[in-house]
Design a protein around this motif. Structure first.
Motif, PDB file in Angstrom:
ATOM      1  N   PRO A 594     -12.320  -5.305  -2.405  1.00 44.42           N
ATOM      2  CA  PRO A 594     -11.061  -5.824  -2.960  1.00 44.42           C
ATOM      3  C   PRO A 594     -10.346  -4.757  -3.777  1.00 44.42           C
ATOM      4  O   PRO A 594     -10.971  -4.007  -4.535  1.00 44.42           O
ATOM      5  N   GLY A 595      -9.034  -4.676  -3.592  1.00 44.22           N
ATOM      6  CA  GLY A 595      -8.234  -3.693  -4.307  1.00 44.22           C
ATOM      7  C   GLY A 595      -7.929  -2.460  -3.485  1.00 44.22           C
ATOM      8  O   GLY A 595      -7.057  -1.663  -3.864  1.00 44.22           O
ATOM      9  N   ASP A 596      -8.664  -2.282  -2.367  1.00 43.72           N
ATOM     10  CA  ASP A 596      -8.322  -1.167  -1.472  1.00 43.72           C
ATOM     11  C   ASP A 596      -6.922  -1.384  -0.906  1.00 43.72           C
ATOM     12  O   ASP A 596      -6.464  -2.530  -0.738  1.00 43.72           O
ATOM     13  N   ARG A 597      -6.288  -0.310  -0.628  1.00 44.91           N
ATOM     14  CA  ARG A 597      -4.935  -0.382  -0.063  1.00 44.91           C
ATOM     15  C   ARG A 597      -4.873   0.391   1.255  1.00 44.91           C
ATOM     16  O   ARG A 597      -5.507   1.447   1.415  1.00 44.91           O
ATOM     17  N   VAL A 598      -4.100  -0.140   2.211  1.00 47.06           N
ATOM     18  CA  VAL A 598      -3.790   0.539   3.480  1.00 47.06           C
ATOM     19  C   VAL A 598      -2.286   0.723   3.532  1.00 47.06           C
ATOM     20  O   VAL A 598      -1.523  -0.183   3.162  1.00 47.06           O
ATOM     21  N   VAL A 599      -1.875   1.900   3.965  1.00 46.45           N
ATOM     22  CA  VAL A 599      -0.444   2.193   4.098  1.00 46.45           C
ATOM     23  C   VAL A 599      -0.136   2.442   5.570  1.00 46.45           C
ATOM     24  O   VAL A 599      -0.836   3.217   6.239  1.00 46.45           O
ATOM     25  N   GLY A 616      -6.458  -8.460   4.671  1.00 46.11           N
ATOM     26  CA  GLY A 616      -6.066  -9.180   3.463  1.00 46.11           C
ATOM     27  C   GLY A 616      -7.100 -10.222   3.057  1.00 46.11           C
ATOM     28  O   GLY A 616      -7.233 -10.559   1.869  1.00 46.11           O
ATOM     29  N   LYS A 617      -7.852 -10.753   4.027  1.00 50.96           N
ATOM     30  CA  LYS A 617      -8.905 -11.734   3.709  1.00 50.96           C
ATOM     31  C   LYS A 617     -10.017 -11.114   2.876  1.00 50.96           C
ATOM     32  O   LYS A 617     -10.777 -11.819   2.219  1.00 50.96           O
ATOM     33  N   GLN A 618     -10.120  -9.776   2.917  1.00 54.13           N
ATOM     34  CA  GLN A 618     -11.138  -9.069   2.137  1.00 54.13           C
ATOM     35  C   GLN A 618     -10.555  -8.481   0.852  1.00 54.13           C
ATOM     36  O   GLN A 618     -11.192  -7.662   0.200  1.00 54.13           O
ATOM     37  N   GLY A 619      -9.330  -8.877   0.536  1.00 57.03           N
ATOM     38  CA  GLY A 619      -8.703  -8.387  -0.682  1.00 57.03           C
ATOM     39  C   GLY A 619      -8.046  -7.032  -0.544  1.00 57.03           C
ATOM     40  O   GLY A 619      -7.736  -6.378  -1.548  1.00 57.03           O
ATOM     41  N   VAL A 620      -7.808  -6.604   0.695  1.00 59.72           N
ATOM     42  CA  VAL A 620      -7.159  -5.313   0.956  1.00 59.72           C
ATOM     43  C   VAL A 620      -5.658  -5.547   1.083  1.00 59.72           C
ATOM     44  O   VAL A 620      -5.217  -6.415   1.856  1.00 59.72           O
TER      45      VAL A 620
END
Length: 888
Positions: A594-599, A616-620
Motif C-alpha cells: 500500500p502506498g506504492d505508486r505507478v505512473v 488499486g485493490k492492493q492500495g497502489v
C-alpha cells in the motif's frame, strides 16, 4: 405508352453497322455507300459482331502459308479483310474481292490454324491450285451413287490428308472436308476462273477519302463539344489503334495532354510506342504476379486485375489533376458491354472523370484507314499478328495470339505458363486448364462447354471445371520452388518495399494499412511454422528423443535471436502470448505494498493501463501523465510526479498506436533512475518500425507482440534486465526440482514459461526477427518515415480532413489517425474497403482515455504502415480519402 417507350429504348438494338459496302468497279471496300468513282456499291452482310478489319502482314503470311500447304502457291490480292466471328478461339471470315473466301480458325486443343475455303473462293484458287483437289470421277467414289452429291460422304481410294479440299466432278467444283479416309462434299457448282483488279490500300484510302473526312469532322466536333465540360481535358492512351485514333483526333481538336497506365505486364513494343508519342506514363498500380498467387488467374468473367492495375493508378492520377474530361477510344464493336456506349459517360469507378467516346461507331476498318490516311504511327504489334493490344496475359486475349507471343516473347510467356501449370496442380485442375486456355473463364461459356464435352473434360453444374482431389499440403509444398529464407537487401542501398513484397502473397489484391493491429508474416515465417508441424513437432525440454531435441534447440535459439534483435543478451527474454500478457506478468510479478505508486500516460493502450488500475485493490495508486498540444509527452509533469516520491514503476508506450508519436524513453529512463523507479516500455508499436536497443533505452522491462513484427499471432516477448519477478503461472517446465514440501524454480526464461509453450510460434518469431534484421531496421525506419511524411502532408491538404499525428519527423512512426468532417470513422473505413480495397482501422483503438482527451467520442480512422507498404498505396489512400471527402 410512356412505359412502352421506355422499355423499347432500353431494349433497343445497338446502332452498329452490319453491312460492308464494296465497289466492284474499283474492287475496294467502302465505309460509306458511295465510291469516289461514282459507281454503285454492293452490300456485303457481315457476321456478328459485325467488326471488320484489314488483314495485315502476319495475317497475310498466315493465310498464304495455309493456302500453300493445302493447294499450292495461291496468289492473294493486296486488300484482304477479316470479319471476326464467334468460335472457341480465333474465327475470322476472310473476305477477298468482296466475296467470302473462307474461314480462318485456331483450334486451342491442337494449337493449329486452319483455313476452310468457301465455294466463292474457287474462281480465284482453281487456276493456280496444284494440289488438294479430289476428283470424284478418278476416285470412282460415286459410281454407285445416284442423286444429289452435295452434303454426302464418299470413301477415297487414295490417301488424302485430313482437311479442306477442292472437290471436282464432271466439270463442277465445290469444297469438301476429308476425315478418316472419307470426303464430305459441299455443294458442287460450275466455276469460271476470275481475275479482278488488284488495288492497294492507298487506293482504298483514296476512294474513301470523303467518308474519312466526315468521320474525322464528326469526331473532332464531338470532342470540342465536351472538352470544356470539366476544368481539364486529356486522352486515355493504351497504345492500341483505337486510342491512337482518339489521340490524333483529340490533338486535332486542341487537346494535348494524354496519359498511359503501365500495368507492369504490357508488351515492351507497346511501352516503347507510347513513349514515342509523347504520352505521360503512369507507373504501375500493383504487382500482378504477387496478386495472382493469392487471387488466381483473372477471367473474362472476373477481371479483378483491372481494378488493381488500372483503376487504382487512375484514381491516384485523377486525384492529382482533379475533375476532367477524358477522350477515349472505346468502340461499339469491341464487346457487347460497349455496344450501346453513349457519346459521354460518367466513369462509375472514378466520379472525377467524364469519358467521351468520339469513335464509338467506328469499326476497326475505319480506324486503320483513318490512321493510314493521316499517316499516324501505329503500334508495330498489329503487323506481327496481334488483333488486340494490351497486357500480354490478359484473359480477354485469344489463345492464337498468345501462341504467337510464345515465339515473340518467350521470356514473358514462360513465367505465366509456369504459374498456370503450378496453379492447375495446386487447385486440381486438368491439364486442359492451362494447355487450352480454359483458365480464361471461371464459368465456361457455351462454346467452351461444348469443347470440354467433346474432349471428355468434366464440368460442375455451374459450368466451372471439375477439380481433382487436392493433394496433401506437404506434396504441394515439395513441388513449389524453394524460397530463400532471407529477403534481398543490398547493403548500403535505400530500402524499397519491392525487395520483400513477393514474400507476402496475402497483399496481392488488397491495400493493407492496419499494421498497428497486426502485420502479415512473410513466407519464411510461414514455412517455419509448417516445417515444425511437418518435421519435428514435439514438446521442449522434456525428453531426449530426436524430435524433442530439435524442437528444444530451435526454441532456445529463437530466444537468443530475439534477445539479439533488441540488444538484450544481458537480460532475460521470455516468450509470452502477446504484449498484454507480458505487461500483466510484470503487474502480477512485482511485490506491491500500500502506498506504492505507478505512473503511466494518456497515450497508453488499454493493455498498459488496466493492469495498473487493477492494483488499486492492493492500495497502489495510479497517476496518468498528459500530453502537450503537439501530442508529445508532458515531461515536466512526469518529473514533478516522480519528485513527489513513492513511484515504484513508470509504464510508458514507446510509440502511440493512435498518434504515432514516440516518447523519449532514454530521457524518461534517466528520470526513473534518479528517483529509484523501475521503467516498463510498451514497444508493441515501435519495434516493427525502428531500431530498439534496450541497453541504450535504459528500461527495466520491455514488452512487445510477435504478430506486429511479422511473427505469428499468439506470440510475444517480455524482456527483463534482471529476473526480479515472481512467476505468475506455476507448473510443468518452470521448475528445476519438486519435493513434497517445496520446489526450486528453473533459471532463465524457463522459470516464466510454465506448461507447454507455443513452440512453433516461438521458433517462427525467431525467423521473423532474423528477417527484419536482414533488411535492417534503420533502413526500414528511414523508408517508412518518407512514406509517413507523404501521408501526413497529403491528408493535411484535403479539405475537411483533420489529421492527428506528430508533425516532428524525428518523433513518430508510420501510424496516422484522421477524421473527415461529417462522417463517422466507421463509415469512412467501410467506404475505403468497399470502394478502394483499402483496409484501415476505425474507432477508439483501445485508447478511450486518449480519445476523450482529444474530444473524439467516435474515435478516428487509423492508417498504419509496415515495411511492405508502397508509395503507390499511400497515394491511393490519399486519392480515396479525397474522393470520400468531396462526396460527404
Amino acid at each position: 405508352m410512356p412505359a412502352t417507350t421506355k422499355y423499347s429504348s432500353e431494349m433497343r438494338e445497338p446502332a452498329v453497322k452490319k453491312i460492308l459496302y464494296w465497289c466492284d468497279n474499283c474492287n475496294v471496300p467502302l465505309i460509306g455507300r458511295t465510291c469516289a468513282c461514282g459507281a454503285r456499291s454492293r452490300e456485303i452482310p457481315l457476321l456478328q459482331p459485325h467488326d471488320v478489319r484489314p488483314a495485315l502482314a502476319a495475317d497475310m503470311a498466315l493465310i498464304r502459308s495455309l493456302l500453300a500447304a493445302q493447294f499450292g502457291d495461291i496468289p492473294l490480292p493486296g486488300v484482304v479483310l477479316l470479319n471476326k466471328t464467334g468460335g472457341t478461339d480465333r474465327a475470322d471470315l476472310v473476305i477477298v474481292h468482296g466475296d467470302r473466301f473462307g474461314w480462318l480458325t485456331f483450334d486451342p486443343v491442337t494449337r493449329q490454324f486452319s483455313l476452310d475455303i468457301a465455294p466463292e473462293a474457287l474462281p480465284y484458287i482453281l487456276p493456280h491450285a496444284t494440289r488438294g483437289i479430289v476428283d470424284l470421277e478418278a476416285e470412282r467414289a460415286v459410281n454407285a451413287h445416284k442423286g444429289r452429291i452435295g452434303g454426302k460422304r464418299f470413301p477415297l481410294s487414295t490417301p488424302v490428308p485430313d482437311g479442306t479440299v477442292i472437290v471436282s466432278y464432271k466439270n463442277r467444283f465445290g469444297t469438301g472436308v476429308v476425315k478418316d479416309g472419307q470426303v464430305r462434299v459441299k455443294e458442287l457448282v460450275p466455276v469460271e476462273p476470275r481475275t479482278r483488279p488488284d488495288p492497294g490500300w492507298d487506293v482504298v484510302i483514296g476512294k474513301n477519302r470523303y467518308h474519312l473526312k466526315n468521320l474525322e469532322r464528326n469526331a473532332v466536333r464531338t470532342i470540342r463539344k465536351h472538352m470544356n465540360d470539366r476544368p481539364c481535358v486529356n486522352v486515355s492512351f493504351s497504345g492500341g489503334k483505337d486510342s491512337t485514333a482518339a489521340l490524333h483526333l483529340a490533338r486535332k481538336a486542341g487537346v494535348e495532354k494524354a496519359f498511359f497506365i503501365d500495368t507492369g505486364i504490357e508488351l515492351p513494343e507497346t511501352v516503347e510506342f507510347v513513349a514515342s508519342q509523347g504520352v505521360e506514363i503512369i507507373r504501375k498500380g500493383g504487382d500482378f504476379f504477387q496478386a495472382v498467387e493469392k487471387a488466381g488467374p483473372p477471367g473474362k468473367d472476373l477481371r479483378w486485375c483491372c481494378k488493381l492495375l488500372k483503376l487504382h493508378p487512375l484514381k491516384i492520377y485523377l486525384s492529382s489533376i482533379g475533375p476532367c474530361v477524358t477522350i477515349q477510344g472505346n468502340r461499339w464493336y469491341e464487346s457487347w458491354n460497349r455496344a450501346d456506349l453513349d457519346e459521354t459517360s460518367q466513369n462509375p469507378a472514378n466520379p472525377l472523370q467524364l469519358n467521351v467516346s468520339p469513335i464509338r461507331n467506328w469499326r476497326a476498318l475505319e480506324v486503320f484507314l483513318y490512321l493510314w490516311w493521316r499517316k499516324a504511327p501505329i503500334n508495330p504489334l498489329y503487323e506481327k499478328g496481334l488483333e488486340r493490344i494490351g497486357c500480354y496475359l490478359c484473359p480477354a486475349a485469344l489463345e492464337s495470339e498468345y501462341e504467337g507471343l510464345r515465339k515473340m516473347h518467350p521470356e514473358l510467356t514462360e513465367r505465366w505458363d509456369g504459374f498456370l501449370e503450378r496453379w492447375a496442380k495446386k487447385t486440381g485442375m486438368p491439364d486442359a486448364y492451362h494447355q487450352w486456355g480454359l483458365w480464361r473463364w471461371r464459368a465456361l461459356p457455351p462454346k467452351m462447354r461444348e469443347l470440354c464435352r467433346d474432349q471428355g473434360i468434366p464440368l460442375n453444374d455451374d459450368f466451372t471445371l471439375q477439380a481433382a482431389p487436392v493433394k496433401e499440403l506437404i506434396e504441394v509444398a515439395e513441388m513449389e520452388t524453394a524460397r530463400s529464407c532471407e529477403p534481398a537487401s543490398p547493403a548500403g542501398k535505400e530500402f524499397s518495399a519491392e525487395e520483400i513484397r513477393r514474400d507476402f502473397p496475402i497483399l496481392g489484391d488488397i491495400i493493407y494499412l492496419d499494421n498497428a493491429a497486426t502485420s502479415f508474416s512473410p513466407e519464411p515465417v510461414v514455412e517455419a511454422l509448417v516445417e515444425f508441424e511437418h518435421r519435428y513437432r514435439a514438446n521442449v525440454g522434456r525428453g531426449i528423443h530426436r524430435l524433442t531435441q530439435i524442437a528444444t534447440q530451435r526454441y532456445w535459439h529463437a530466444h537468443e535471436k530475439v534477445a539479439r534483435f533488441i540488444g538484450g543478451e544481458a537480460g532475460v527474454t521470455i516468450f509470452t502470448k502477446n504484449t498484454t500478457e507480458a505487461i500483466n506478468m510484470v503487474a502480477q510479478g512485482l511485490s506491491w505494498k500500500p502506498g506504492d505508486r505507478v505512473v503511466t500516460t494518456v497515450l497508453e493502450h488499454h493493455s498498459n493501463l488496466l493492469p495498473w488500475r487493477a492494483l488499486g485493490k492492493q492500495g497502489v495508486s495510479l497517476d496518468v501523465i498528459g500530453i502537450d498540444a503537439d501530442y508529445s509527452l508532458d515531461l515536466a509533469a512526469l518529473e514533478e510526479t516522480l519528485e513527489r516520491g513513492g513511484v515504484r514503476l513508470v509504464a510508458v508506450t514507446h510509440a502511440s498506436n493512435v498518434l504515432g508519436v514516440t516518447t523519449p524513453v532514454e530521457e524518461i529512463a534517466g528520470m526513473c533512475q534518479k528517483h529509484g523507479a523501475l521503467l516498463l516500455v510498451d514497444a508493441a508499436q515501435s519495434l516493427p518500425h525502428m531500431p530498439v536497443d534496450v541497453s541504450r533505452l535504459g528500461c527495466d522491462f520491455l514488452c512487445f507482440s510477435g504478430h506486429k513484427v511479422f511473427g505469428p499471432t499468439g506470440t510475444g516477448v517480455l524482456w527483463m534486465r534482471e529476473a526480479i519477478l515472481e512467476p505468475s503461472v506455476l507448473g510443468g517446465g518452470m521448475v528445476e526440482s519438486v519435493t513434497a514440501e517445496e520446489f526450486v524454480p528453473a533459471e532463465g526464461y524457463q522459470r516464466y514459461e510454465a506448461g507447454t509453450p507455443n513452440v512453433g510460434g516461438g521458433i517462427a518469431l525467431g525467423v521473423a526477427v532474423d528477417y527484419l534484421s536482414t533488411i535492417g531496421m534503420e533502413r526500414i525506419h528511414q523508408y517508412e518515415e518518407r512514406l509517413t511524411a507523404r501521408l501526413i502532408e497529403g491528408l493535411s491538404r484535403i479539405e475537411g480532413v483533420r489529421v492527428y499525428a506528430s508533425r516532428r519527423a524525428g518523433s513518430r512512426i508510420g501510424v496516422v489517425s484522421f477524421t473527415i468532417d461529417g462522417l463517422h470513422p466507421q463509415e469512412v473505413a467501410h467506404l475505403l474497403d468497399e470502394e478502394a480495397d483499402i483496409l484501415v482501422r476505425s474507432g477508439h483503438h483501445c485508447c478511450q482515455p486518449l480519445m476523450e482527451h482529444l474530444g473524439l467520442p467516435n474515435g478516428t480512422v487509423r492508417a498504419s504502415l509496415a515495411a511492405y507498404t508502397t508509395e503507390q498505396e499511400i497515394d491511393l489512400l490519399l486519392a480515396a480519402v479525397s474522393e470520400i471527402s468531396r462526396g460527404r
